[in-house]
Every structure is written in C-alpha cells, then in structure tokens.
Design an enzyme around this catalytic site. Structure first.
Site, PDB file in Angstrom:
ATOM      1  N   CYS A 133       0.838  -1.204   0.000  1.00  0.00           N
ATOM      2  CA  CYS A 133       0.000   0.000   0.000  1.00  0.00           C
ATOM      3  C   CYS A 133       0.874   1.256   0.000  1.00  0.00           C
ATOM      4  O   CYS A 133       1.468   1.603   1.024  1.00  0.00           O
ATOM      5  CB  CYS A 133      -0.916  -0.019   1.223  1.00  0.00           C
ATOM      6  SG  CYS A 133      -1.896   1.477   1.413  1.00  0.00           S
TER       7      CYS A 133
ATOM      8  N   CYS B 250      -0.227   4.086   2.312  1.00  0.00           N
ATOM      9  CA  CYS B 250       0.088   3.822   3.724  1.00  0.00           C
ATOM     10  C   CYS B 250       1.574   4.020   4.000  1.00  0.00           C
ATOM     11  O   CYS B 250       1.946   4.619   5.003  1.00  0.00           O
ATOM     12  CB  CYS B 250      -0.269   2.389   4.105  1.00  0.00           C
ATOM     13  SG  CYS B 250      -1.858   1.813   3.501  1.00  0.00           S
ATOM     14  N   ASP B 251       2.428   3.494   3.143  1.00  0.00           N
ATOM     15  CA  ASP B 251       3.851   3.374   3.503  1.00  0.00           C
ATOM     16  C   ASP B 251       4.799   4.254   2.695  1.00  0.00           C
ATOM     17  O   ASP B 251       5.983   4.341   3.043  1.00  0.00           O
ATOM     18  CB  ASP B 251       4.285   1.901   3.355  1.00  0.00           C
ATOM     19  CG  ASP B 251       3.507   0.991   4.307  1.00  0.00           C
ATOM     20  OD1 ASP B 251       3.064   1.486   5.351  1.00  0.00           O
ATOM     21  OD2 ASP B 251       3.347  -0.200   4.001  1.00  0.00           O
TER      22      ASP B 251
END
Ligand code: NAP
Length: 332
Positions: free
Chosen positions: A157, A160-161
């Site tokens: 993701c 997200c990261d």
C-alpha cells in the site's frame, strides 16, 4: 452526547469491561463476518444502537492492519499508532459497547431464508441481519524474501507506507491502474521509482499510462520480474530477470511495492451474493447487497480506496443502513 439521554445511559451500562462470549448463545440480531476496521466499526455502531451483535473474527482478527507496522494516517493519533495496536483498540471499543466477539472462522452461510445462518466448523449462528466485512488480500509475488521483508521494505500500500521511503529508490511491481497510480504517487518521495512489469505493455488506462511514461522519475523495466529480494535488517536490493533474454540484474532499493491486484474474500458467498467479474461484492444503495438484510462493508466491495479510515467509514454506513432495515422490518 449529553448526560441523561439514551446514548449516555447505554454507555454507563456497558462499562463493566469486555463481554465474555456465552458459548451456548447462537441467536443474535446482527452477525458481522470479519474483524478488520469495517467489522469492528460496524460492531461499535450496531451494539451501541442496542442490537445484540456477534462478530465472527476469522483466523486473523484485525485483518490486513495486523500485518502493518506504523499507521501514520489514521486520524486521532498524533504520533501514529502500530497497526496491531489500532486493531486491539477497535476490538476493545466494540466489546465495551457490548459486541460478542468469537475468534472463529465462518465456513458456510445460508442467506436463502430468514433468520440468516452463518456456520463455523462447530456451531450454527442465526442473525436477523448480516454485515459482510471479510476484506481482501493483496496478491503476493510468492517470493521467499517477500515475507521476510514484509514491513521492512516490502509493502502492499503506497498511500500507507510511501512516506517511509523518502529519498530512496523504490520498486513497484505490476502494470495495472494500481501499479501506475502507486508509482506516480511514490515519485513524491522516491529518488527514483522502478516500475517492473512482466509484459511489454501496460494494462492501466491510457491517461494514467501517459502520465507515468512522461514522468522522468519513473524508469520502466519491461518484460521483467523480481526474482529475489535481498537485505539485512531491511530490504536493500532486488534481483530482476528479463523474461525474454533471461538476463539478471541487481537494483539497489529501500522499498518494493507489490501492486498486482487484490483478492476479495468472497468465496463463502458465491452463488448467494452478487459478485462482480473480479469477485468483489456488488452493492446497491451504498451498503446493500442483492439480499435484503445482508450488507457489505470495506475492502470486500471497495477496490479504490482500501484505507483503514475508509473501511471504518463503510462499516459505520452499513450499520446505520442495517439499523434502518431492522427498524422498518419490525414495523411491518
Ligand atoms: P489489475 O488490473 O488486475 O492489474 C494487475 C497487474 O499486475 C497486471 O498488470 C498484471 O500483469 C500484473 N500481475 C498479476 N499477477 C502478477 C504476478 N504474479 N507477477 C507479476 N505481475 C502480475 O489490478 P489493479 O491494478 O489492482 O486494478 C484492479 C482494478 O481496480 C482494475 O479494474 C482497475 O482499473 C481498478 N483501479 C482503478 C484505479 C483508478 O482508476 N484510479 C486505481 C486502482 C485500481 P498483466 O497485465 O500481464 O496481466
């Protein structure tokens, strides 16, 4: 919530700590299948609305976030929170509202008759309404190093990261819309993004392709596959193989984003719930499935956002729609 109103009274009576599941109880108002952000949020809302609610949490309570390290973009946590900790908090909050949580796996469902039935290997549960919140899993490359370096360079993701990989070279695998969208997004942080695709042309939409092909920070590695991920404490390198020439090369990179599609967890519902060509639940009116009284929330129907916050929001929406459904069915 003002003191003295109905909501406050409910909260006061639920302050005795988590509910110990009554092993003999099998009939509920609501059964929620799945315990990711959408399932737990639905549990909080349903229990708080006064419904006797069961969550069947599956093998891995907490869903995809249990495999995540730090979550920096879930509102309310100034300094971020570890994924598993966030899920434990959601679980406890749902239990405090009165939700019964059983850590067991649904192996079959019968949505043809009411009350609806959800079966585990040892029990048959009945619910007046059901929320499907079984989520989706990112497709894996199937490499040994993928598991070793998951959360230590390997991610599924970018939203997200991505910010964890500032000023580093990043690899993205895949050739669909997700891969191209993620590669483009990651150029905000990366020194260079290496897009590795197994064929010589992309599956992604033309407009997204053009944007990526014109982006100087993205280097395309056509007809190629990642065959090995190397590192020490964290990932440091990947081995690429040209599938036409069999030539191998090594790339230094701090991150590798796998974007080769997702698989919604809908096997259980085939033949009863309408699924699309990729097996995602088809919804009408935002949260309703084709069967009245069966709702769905989170990644099991959402292929676009896939965030903890959006999954939680979908869980809230399903619970509110379910409340309306049960209230109206009681009136009939
Ligand atoms: P997808 O369209 O199924 O594409 C998956 C990509 O990964 C394909 O390029 C495929 O290669 C490759 N792939 C699959 N298995 C692989 C493997 N084992 N090793 C290496 N490569 C592999 O999946 P997606 O990109 O996640 O998109 C899913 C759906 O969501 C699509 O309908 C897409 O349009 C939609 N979506 C839309 C947006 C947007 O509009 N903003 C953003 C994201 C997703 P091949 O091409 O060779 O098959």
């Amino acid at each position: 919530m003002m003191a003295g109103d109905a909501g406050a009274a409910v909260l006061e009576t639920k302050d005795e700590g988590p509910k110990i599941p009554d092993k003999n109880k099998t009939k509920f108002d609501v059964i929620i299948i799945g315990a990711g952000p959408s399932g737990y949020t639905a549990g909080i809302y349903c229990s708080r609305a006064g419904y006797d609610t069961l969550i069947l949490s599956g093998i891995l309570p907490g869903g995809q976030l249990v495999n995540t390290t730090e979550v920096e973009n879930y509102p309310g946590f100034e300094n971020g929170i570890m994924g598993p900790d966030l899920m434990i908090e959601m679980r406890k909050q749902s239990q405090r509202m009165g939700t019964t949580i059983i850590d067991d796996v649904a192996v079959d469902v019968d949505f043809r008759h009411k009350p609806f039935k959800v079966l585990t290997a040892s029990e048959e549960y009945e619910g007046r309404a059901v929320i499907i919140a079984t989520g989706a899993n990112p497709r894996k490359l199937g490499l040994e190093g993928e598991e070793t370096f998951a959360g230590k360079g390997v991610s599924y993701c970018a939203t997200c990261d991505g910010p964890f990989f500032r000023n580093q070279d990043i690899i993205v695998v895949g050739g669909g819309d997700s891969a191209i969208e993620e590669a483009t997004f990651l150029t905000k942080f990366a020194t260079k993004v290496h897009l590795v695709h197994r064929r010589g042309e992309l599956r992604a939409s033309k407009i997204m392709q053009e944007r990526a092909l014109n982006n100087e920070k993205i280097k395309f590695h056509w007809d190629s596959a990642v065959t090995e991920i190397k590192g020490d404490q964290k990932m440091q390198q990947a081995v690429l193989k040209n599938l036409k020439t069999n030539e191998e090369s090594t790339l230094d990179a701090g991150g590798l984003f796998v974007a080769i599609g997702h698989e919604p967890n809908t096997q259980l519902f085939k033949g009863q719930i309408d699924l699309d060509e990729d097996d995602y639940v088809v919804l009408k009116n935002k949260t309703h499935t084709n069967i009245e009284g069966i709702f769905a929330a989170g990644d099991v129907h959402d292929r676009n956002y896939r965030q903890a916050i959006t999954a939680a929001a979908f869980g809230c929406m399903a619970a509110i729609d379910l409340d309306k459904y049960l209230t109206e069915s009681a009136d009939k």
